[in-house]
Write a protein that holds these residues in place. Sequence first.
Motif, PDB file in Angstrom:
ATOM      1  N   GLN A  54     -52.753 -48.488 114.034  1.00  0.00           N
ATOM      2  CA  GLN A  54     -54.200 -48.394 114.204  1.00  0.00           C
ATOM      3  C   GLN A  54     -54.614 -48.413 115.674  1.00  0.00           C
ATOM      4  OE1 GLN A  54     -56.920 -50.407 111.299  1.00  0.00           O
ATOM      5  NE2 GLN A  54     -55.040 -51.460 110.812  1.00  0.00           N
ATOM      6  N   GLY A  56     -53.131 -46.897 118.041  1.00  0.00           N
ATOM      7  CA  GLY A  56     -53.058 -45.510 118.481  1.00  0.00           C
ATOM      8  C   GLY A  56     -54.169 -44.662 117.896  1.00  0.00           C
ATOM      9  N   GLU A  57     -54.574 -45.001 116.668  1.00  0.00           N
ATOM     10  CA  GLU A  57     -55.597 -44.183 116.019  1.00  0.00           C
ATOM     11  C   GLU A  57     -56.973 -44.418 116.614  1.00  0.00           C
ATOM     12  OE1 GLU A  57     -55.678 -43.878 111.711  1.00  0.00           O
ATOM     13  OE2 GLU A  57     -53.589 -44.456 111.688  1.00  0.00           O
ATOM     14  N   ILE A  58     -57.157 -45.558 117.276  1.00  0.00           N
ATOM     15  CA  ILE A  58     -58.494 -45.840 117.793  1.00  0.00           C
ATOM     16  C   ILE A  58     -58.573 -45.569 119.293  1.00  0.00           C
ATOM     17  CG2 ILE A  58     -58.313 -48.277 118.462  1.00  0.00           C
ATOM     18  CD1 ILE A  58     -60.912 -48.368 116.407  1.00  0.00           C
ATOM     19  N   CYS A  59     -57.430 -45.378 119.937  1.00  0.00           N
ATOM     20  CA  CYS A  59     -57.429 -45.187 121.391  1.00  0.00           C
ATOM     21  C   CYS A  59     -58.153 -43.890 121.759  1.00  0.00           C
ATOM     22  CB  CYS A  59     -55.988 -45.137 121.892  1.00  0.00           C
ATOM     23  SG  CYS A  59     -55.864 -44.862 123.652  1.00  0.00           S
ATOM     24  N   PRO A  60     -59.281 -43.969 122.464  1.00  0.00           N
ATOM     25  CA  PRO A  60     -60.029 -42.746 122.754  1.00  0.00           C
ATOM     26  C   PRO A  60     -59.381 -41.893 123.845  1.00  0.00           C
ATOM     27  CG  PRO A  60     -61.102 -44.599 123.773  1.00  0.00           C
ATOM     28  CD  PRO A  60     -59.926 -45.156 123.023  1.00  0.00           C
ATOM     29  N   ASN A  61     -58.394 -42.466 124.523  1.00  0.00           N
ATOM     30  CA  ASN A  61     -57.792 -41.756 125.645  1.00  0.00           C
ATOM     31  C   ASN A  61     -56.432 -41.165 125.285  1.00  0.00           C
ATOM     32  OD1 ASN A  61     -57.952 -40.935 128.323  1.00  0.00           O
ATOM     33  ND2 ASN A  61     -56.612 -42.595 128.995  1.00  0.00           N
ATOM     34  N   ARG A  62     -56.016 -41.327 124.048  1.00  0.00           N
ATOM     35  CA  ARG A  62     -54.712 -40.851 123.585  1.00  0.00           C
ATOM     36  C   ARG A  62     -53.572 -41.339 124.459  1.00  0.00           C
ATOM     37  NH1 ARG A  62     -54.838 -34.599 121.966  1.00  0.00           N
ATOM     38  NH2 ARG A  62     -52.911 -35.173 120.977  1.00  0.00           N
ATOM     39  N   ILE A  64     -51.900 -44.302 123.861  1.00  0.00           N
ATOM     40  CA  ILE A  64     -50.938 -45.070 123.069  1.00  0.00           C
ATOM     41  C   ILE A  64     -50.105 -44.118 122.228  1.00  0.00           C
ATOM     42  CG2 ILE A  64     -50.658 -46.804 121.272  1.00  0.00           C
ATOM     43  CD1 ILE A  64     -53.055 -48.211 122.317  1.00  0.00           C
ATOM     44  N   ASN A  65     -48.810 -44.211 122.409  1.00  0.00           N
ATOM     45  CA  ASN A  65     -47.873 -43.416 121.640  1.00  0.00           C
ATOM     46  C   ASN A  65     -46.965 -44.370 120.879  1.00  0.00           C
ATOM     47  OD1 ASN A  65     -46.380 -41.214 120.728  1.00  0.00           O
ATOM     48  ND2 ASN A  65     -46.721 -40.148 122.651  1.00  0.00           N
ATOM     49  N   PHE A  66     -46.069 -43.846 120.039  1.00  0.00           N
ATOM     50  CA  PHE A  66     -45.242 -44.735 119.227  1.00  0.00           C
ATOM     51  C   PHE A  66     -43.770 -44.378 119.361  1.00  0.00           C
ATOM     52  CE2 PHE A  66     -49.432 -44.896 117.487  1.00  0.00           C
ATOM     53  CZ  PHE A  66     -49.618 -46.253 117.290  1.00  0.00           C
ATOM     54  N   PHE A  67     -42.954 -45.418 119.442  1.00  0.00           N
ATOM     55  CA  PHE A  67     -41.514 -45.219 119.547  1.00  0.00           C
ATOM     56  C   PHE A  67     -40.948 -44.691 118.247  1.00  0.00           C
ATOM     57  CE2 PHE A  67     -41.497 -48.566 122.958  1.00  0.00           C
ATOM     58  CZ  PHE A  67     -41.026 -47.728 123.950  1.00  0.00           C
ATOM     59  N   GLY A  77     -41.585 -47.558 115.721  1.00  0.00           N
ATOM     60  CA  GLY A  77     -42.963 -47.574 115.246  1.00  0.00           C
ATOM     61  C   GLY A  77     -43.902 -48.473 116.023  1.00  0.00           C
TER      62      GLY A  77
ATOM     63  N   TYR B  38     -59.407 -38.196 114.466  1.00  0.00           N
ATOM     64  CA  TYR B  38     -59.005 -38.881 115.690  1.00  0.00           C
ATOM     65  C   TYR B  38     -58.924 -37.898 116.859  1.00  0.00           C
ATOM     66  CZ  TYR B  38     -55.594 -40.636 119.041  1.00  0.00           C
ATOM     67  OH  TYR B  38     -54.935 -40.963 120.190  1.00  0.00           O
ATOM     68  N   THR B  42     -61.096 -37.900 120.348  1.00  0.00           N
ATOM     69  CA  THR B  42     -60.593 -37.930 121.723  1.00  0.00           C
ATOM     70  C   THR B  42     -61.127 -36.751 122.517  1.00  0.00           C
ATOM     71  OG1 THR B  42     -58.616 -36.712 121.111  1.00  0.00           O
ATOM     72  CG2 THR B  42     -58.484 -39.097 121.055  1.00  0.00           C
ATOM     73  N   LYS B  82     -60.272 -46.349 109.861  1.00  0.00           N
ATOM     74  CA  LYS B  82     -59.052 -46.172 110.636  1.00  0.00           C
ATOM     75  C   LYS B  82     -57.898 -46.724 109.842  1.00  0.00           C
ATOM     76  CE  LYS B  82     -60.405 -44.255 114.386  1.00  0.00           C
ATOM     77  NZ  LYS B  82     -59.857 -42.996 114.863  1.00  0.00           N
ATOM     78  N   ARG B 201     -47.907 -43.421 108.623  1.00  0.00           N
ATOM     79  CA  ARG B 201     -47.543 -43.360 110.034  1.00  0.00           C
ATOM     80  C   ARG B 201     -47.121 -41.958 110.443  1.00  0.00           C
ATOM     81  NH1 ARG B 201     -44.573 -48.085 109.721  1.00  0.00           N
ATOM     82  NH2 ARG B 201     -42.654 -46.986 109.364  1.00  0.00           N
ATOM     83  N   PHE B 204     -49.714 -39.320 110.759  1.00  0.00           N
ATOM     84  CA  PHE B 204     -50.460 -39.455 112.013  1.00  0.00           C
ATOM     85  C   PHE B 204     -49.641 -38.937 113.187  1.00  0.00           C
ATOM     86  CE2 PHE B 204     -51.752 -41.953 115.748  1.00  0.00           C
ATOM     87  CZ  PHE B 204     -53.052 -41.512 115.838  1.00  0.00           C
ATOM     88  N   TYR B 205     -48.355 -39.325 113.237  1.00  0.00           N
ATOM     89  CA  TYR B 205     -47.510 -38.827 114.331  1.00  0.00           C
ATOM     90  C   TYR B 205     -47.453 -37.303 114.297  1.00  0.00           C
ATOM     91  CZ  TYR B 205     -45.485 -43.575 114.474  1.00  0.00           C
ATOM     92  OH  TYR B 205     -45.295 -44.909 114.548  1.00  0.00           O
ATOM     93  N   LEU B 209     -49.946 -36.823 117.182  1.00  0.00           N
ATOM     94  CA  LEU B 209     -49.080 -37.136 118.323  1.00  0.00           C
ATOM     95  C   LEU B 209     -47.987 -36.076 118.428  1.00  0.00           C
ATOM     96  CD1 LEU B 209     -48.953 -41.002 117.948  1.00  0.00           C
ATOM     97  CD2 LEU B 209     -50.442 -39.642 119.385  1.00  0.00           C
TER      98      LEU B 209
END
Lengths: 189, 333
Positions: A54, A56-62, A64-67, A77, B38, B42, B82, B201, B204-205, B209
């Motif tokens: 969540q 990452g989903e709320i970050c307005p600047n994109r 936050i990424n995920f491992f 994750g 999302y 952005t 969210k 997850r 979303f990725y 992403l």
Amino acid sequence: MQRRSFISSLIASAAALASTGSLAERSQPSLRFLRPPAALAEDDFLSHCIHCGQCGEICPNRCINFFTLENGLSSLGTPYILPREKSCILCMKCGDVCPTGAIKKVVREAKAIIDNVKMGHARVNKSLCLSYQGKTCGVCYRACPLQDVAIYVGMLEQPHVTDKCVGCGLCERSCIQMPQAIRIIPNYG
Amino acid sequence: MKSSSPSQPYFLWCHLNKLRWLSLIIVFLMLIILPFFYLYQTYAASFAYDLLAPSEKQLYDVVETLTSPFTNDPVRDLDAIKGTTWSGTFWGLKLSDPLAVVAQSAASLSVYWPFFLTALIPIILTLIFGRFFCGWICPATLLYELNSNLAVWLHRLGFKLGNRTFDRRFKYLVLFTGLVLSSISGVVLIAGMYPPAIIGRELFYGIALSGFGVGMVFFVGTLLFDLLVSRRGFCRYLCPGGALYSLLGRFRIFRIRRIVESCNDCAKCNAVCEFGLDPLRDHFGQECNNCTACIAVCPTDAMTFTIQLTDYPEQGAGHLGRQYRRENSEEDK
């Protein structure tokens, strides 16, 4: 091909993939990444983060990424920020949305942020920095959200980082040198 | 026996299965739409419409058209929904999967009460409706059930698919092992082996992403396992969340039961049951997810809901069936 042999070859190839993955992991240098602002210390963070994504989903600047597996199975994750690619703008929304308190709730005010956020600390590489090489620059100073508190400039706009730096990485993102002359040294608590 | 006329199930209950598919599809579509929302947020937050690529502009326009009737400030207002089914936020109300709370408590060896409260509503609903999450909400269930249907078609086309059965108590062992591993390693490892969390997850990725991650490999593996080894095998024998929900739903109030007077022993309910239960012989147990497929398929309307803490004891052969008629005619002689 028999089903049994197909399945066993499937398992064997998966195991081979996994082993090459871990080999690649070992031969690579460790990643320099930041956790989101006001995240707990690394061990606590890992035990609290449920990988819901969540933040990452709320970050307005994109930013936050995920491992996936780059940082080992334990980080699978979990959120990270690469400041040179996209840095944190300290909106503090991720702390609001985090259900488990892995990212602490912090009000978006300068004092609260300075007191509670410590993602890392900026360090200037004087041999790369244009201002230290006699060419006035000052881009990092202008990018800093805590100007004159976290960073101040001296002669020729030479940057000096103070203890109040929260490590958001906007200076590293904005540095016009290649490679960047100012970097965030991550603080995992 | 002959005195009481067989009770009828409420006439809408045979349509609940359609409602369930609708619910599954809505949840799945939400998981697909939210990453697009999302992205739109952005783009809107950066005030750079002119700098967007043509495809991004297209996305911006479409989502703007969809959401503008409901939002004034998309950057702020679209934050209302969210997350995924694993843990989500709805207008400030945070909801989490009970498994997330259990696993997180195991990993940190402490209970974080604000987080526990987010799972309260799902836990209460599970105590009432049993394993309803598995049948009605879980985004992986949609794919798994479509996968089961695919298996049926492949079988008709002549492919040989495995349909092995294992001990369904194995998933409790998986849950237990996962929790022990979580507490040893201090990482919420169960999140990486629980399909609904993975699906949320990975969607979303994949959409917002850099693309699908390793979780998708795991999920496709479970699909292949279901297809080639055992029908619906992951949910039946391996899923840690299903195990937790089964335990919580052990004494659920809302149950399906068979009306023995109108049952004709056709065994369609057993064939359609995704979890391999035995509705024909009144063996529902804690595993039943109230999916209502057996109610929908029953040709004689012999399946209904009941409000009761335990299953009916075995009621024997259906009264419209051949076996019952044979036995009773012998008695008459």
